[in-house]
Design an enzyme around this catalytic site. Structure first.
Site, PDB file in Angstrom:
ATOM      1  N   ASP A 248       9.404   3.775  -6.342  1.00 36.00           N
ATOM      2  CA  ASP A 248       8.295   3.087  -5.689  1.00 36.00           C
ATOM      3  C   ASP A 248       7.438   4.089  -4.932  1.00 36.00           C
ATOM      4  O   ASP A 248       7.889   5.176  -4.612  1.00 36.00           O
ATOM      5  CB  ASP A 248       8.833   2.080  -4.669  1.00 36.00           C
ATOM      6  CG  ASP A 248       9.436   0.866  -5.354  1.00 36.00           C
ATOM      7  OD1 ASP A 248       9.249   0.723  -6.561  1.00 36.00           O
ATOM      8  OD2 ASP A 248      10.087   0.079  -4.650  1.00 36.00           O
ATOM      9  N   LYS A 270       3.413  -0.344  -6.814  1.00 41.94           N
ATOM     10  CA  LYS A 270       2.570  -1.490  -7.134  1.00 41.94           C
ATOM     11  C   LYS A 270       1.117  -1.234  -6.738  1.00 41.94           C
ATOM     12  O   LYS A 270       0.221  -1.849  -7.265  1.00 41.94           O
ATOM     13  CB  LYS A 270       3.100  -2.741  -6.428  1.00 41.94           C
ATOM     14  CG  LYS A 270       4.541  -3.024  -6.773  1.00 41.94           C
ATOM     15  CD  LYS A 270       4.667  -4.171  -7.752  1.00 41.94           C
ATOM     16  CE  LYS A 270       6.042  -4.240  -8.380  1.00 41.94           C
ATOM     17  NZ  LYS A 270       7.127  -4.305  -7.397  1.00 41.94           N
ATOM     18  N   MET A 383       6.181  -6.158   5.687  1.00 40.91           N
ATOM     19  CA  MET A 383       4.910  -6.329   4.969  1.00 40.91           C
ATOM     20  C   MET A 383       3.935  -7.197   5.731  1.00 40.91           C
ATOM     21  O   MET A 383       3.174  -7.952   5.149  1.00 40.91           O
ATOM     22  CB  MET A 383       5.171  -6.955   3.587  1.00 40.91           C
ATOM     23  CG  MET A 383       5.912  -6.020   2.664  1.00 40.91           C
ATOM     24  SD  MET A 383       6.205  -6.755   1.044  1.00 40.91           S
ATOM     25  CE  MET A 383       7.681  -7.699   1.336  1.00 40.91           C
TER      26      MET A 383
END
Ligand code: SAH
Length: 505
Positions: A248, A270, A383
């Site tokens: 990641d 992402k 997040m």
């Protein structure tokens, strides 16, 4: 000074050592080990040097040093106590382009003699470029204790089988795996027990029975929050054995540094750059590489099972009969709390902790706000940087005191870590004021007040400005209780420190 390391083959090559004392003796002992053809030049010799001369193992010249001798020499070591003579030897050598080492004089030397861990034929050489020989020596001592003496024998055994191993496993990946098995297996154990013949038999046996099939697998590894010191030993091993690493964006460069040099690294962040890897893309990559027989490490920030979609990836692998393992990592909440000096639970202030994600409006709508707003619990919000305003409003609306302290930790455990503190009422404004960016973790709850007094890592928390401290003092029962606890936190001195920190910021 940055040196270029080389290992020199001095077998039967002429080397001159000027000086006949203890230092010269040490250098000559090492040169004898390398089977160099040694001449020692000195007016007096130590008893050991004298013995070697008498045994014909080294040649001896008692007359004064002459630069003409250097014509037939590969290397020269100046180990006299006469600085001027050492300097001259260095100058003559330089003129003839012969490498010279002047003992204890890095500047005059064109080669250095490293500290050595000797497991011949395996040799580990350590140099500090002349800057800190003490440190090099210390390191050598550490390595000595770590590396078994049978390693040399293992290297020798490998040499005997090398051609056959290459024939049987022409492919690099398969060969590497065979070697790993060999180094960790029965043969190595037998060598440690001093049984080289049995070890060779075991190795030959392994070679005869080794499977030619490469079976691919996936290890789901938690990389922790960023500080490589927080990796587990298992994670480190997996990184060293990996053929392919799918990582990641959140995984720190320092952690990736520790992986096998020639492992293929694929970033599947992402939000990485322009490309966007969907979860389906990640699944396809896992499958493709595992089916090609590769050992795949799927490396995720923190822990793979905490907001990491690790579960989905395992379901997928299971569905395709790919073998897998999971190596847990230190999740952001645990790491950030530790590195901000905020205990997530505390006998006096919080009996439970919740890991929550607040990454978009729709995820916020499904949260149980009544439960989240309860007192005496700690919220660790992942997040959440984009939604702090909503978070703040809903929690207050559902009864959480506006005076509840928070600590917002950006880049937790990394060199650039920042901690912003305040009360729930100030959360969104404070975060915006300090331009807090992802990755950041919010800790909300009475325990967060401890961030100001227990901080130990990186820069001091960016806390309340003057008027805020006054406001905060007028508010809240809970954190008043905290800040008046004697001898623990939020002392006047701490506030003074804070003000200084804010000023600097
Ligand atoms: N599996 C990860 C979480 C992934 S979700 C874990 O267990 O930690 C990504 C969120 O984790 C980020 O938005 C941030 O809230 C948090 N996070 C991860 N690393 C962090 C770090 N070094 N400092 C602060 N927050 C971090």
């Amino acid at each position: 000074m940055k040196l270029y390391p080389i290992f020199a083959d001095l077998t039967h090559r002429a080397v001159l050592v000027v000086g006949g004392g203890a230092v010269a003796e040490r250098k000559i002992a090492a040169l004898l080990g390398a089977q160099a053809q040694i001449t020692v030049n000195a007016d007096a010799l130590t008893p050991q040097l004298r013995r070697w001369v008498n045994e014909g193992r080294i040649a001896y010249r008692a007359d004064a040093f002459q630069d003409g001798w250097l014509d037939r020499i590969w290397l020269v070591i100046a180990a006299t106590s006469d600085r001027e003579l050492n300097r001259q030897i260095a100058a003559f050598a330089e003129l003839r382009r012969i490498f010279v080492n002047v003992v204890d004089d890095a500047a005059l030397s064109s080669f250095h003699v490293p500290a050595v861990v000797d497991r011949a034929p395996l040799t580990i050489a350590i140099s500090s470029g002349g800057e800190s020989p003490m440190l090099a020596r210390l390191l050598r001592e550490r390595l000595e204790t770590l590396l078994d003496h049978s390693l040399g024998a293992l290297a020798t055994l490998t040499a005997r089988l090398r051609k056959r191993i290459r024939l049987r496993h022409p492919q690099m990946a398969a060969r590497r795996r065979f070697y790993e098995g060999l180094f960790a297996g029965q043969a190595a154990t037998l060598l440690r027990q001093g049984r080289p013949r049995a070890a060779l038999a075991a190795a030959e046996d392994a070679l005869a029975t080794a499977s030619m099939e490469l079976s691919g697998s996936v290890v789901l590894v938690g990389a922790g929050p960023g500080d490589p010191g927080l990796l587990t030993l298992r994670a480190l091993r997996a990184l060293n054995e990996a053929d392919v690493i799918l990582h990641d964006r959140l995984v720190s460069a320092e952690v990736l540094e520790l992986a096998r040099r020639d492992a293929e690294r694929i970033e599947v962040g992402k939000q990485a750059g322009n490309h966007h890897t969907t979860q389906d893309d990640i699944h396809s990559l896992l499958l493709e590489h595992a089916r090609a027989g590769k050992r795949v490490v799927r490396l995720k920030g923190g822990d793979p099972f905490v907001f990491g979609r690790g579960g989905e990836e395992l379901e997928f692998l299971r569905g395709h009969a790919i073998p897998y393992e999971v190596v847990p990592g230190i999740t952001a909440a645990v790491a950030c709390a530790a590195y901000a000096g905020v205990p997530l639970t505390h006998r006096d202030y919080a009996q439970s902790v919740r890991f929550v994600t607040a990454h978009c409006r729709s995820s916020l709508d499904t949260l149980d706000w009544v439960a989240l707003a309860q007192e005496r619990q700690t919220l660790a919000v992942y997040m959440g940087v984009g939604e702090l305003g909503v978070l703040q409003a809903r929690l207050i609306q559902h009864g959480r005191a506006a005076s509840t302290p928070f600590a917002l930790i950006e880049n937790g455990s990394r060199a650039e870590q920042r901690v912003v503190t305040g009360t729930l009422a100030q959360l969104a404004e404070r975060a915006a004021g300090h331009a807090v960016r992802s990755p950041a973790l919010l800790i909300l709850g009475e325990v967060a007040a401890l961030a100001t007094s227990l901080a130990w890592f990186g820069q001091h928390p960016l806390g309340a400005a003057v008027h805020d401290i006054r406001d905060a003092a007028q508010l809240k029962p809970s954190s008043d209780r905290l800040s008046t606890e004697p001898g623990r936190h939020a002392k006047p001195q701490a506030h003074a420190d804070l003000l200084v920190a804010i000023h600097r910021a």
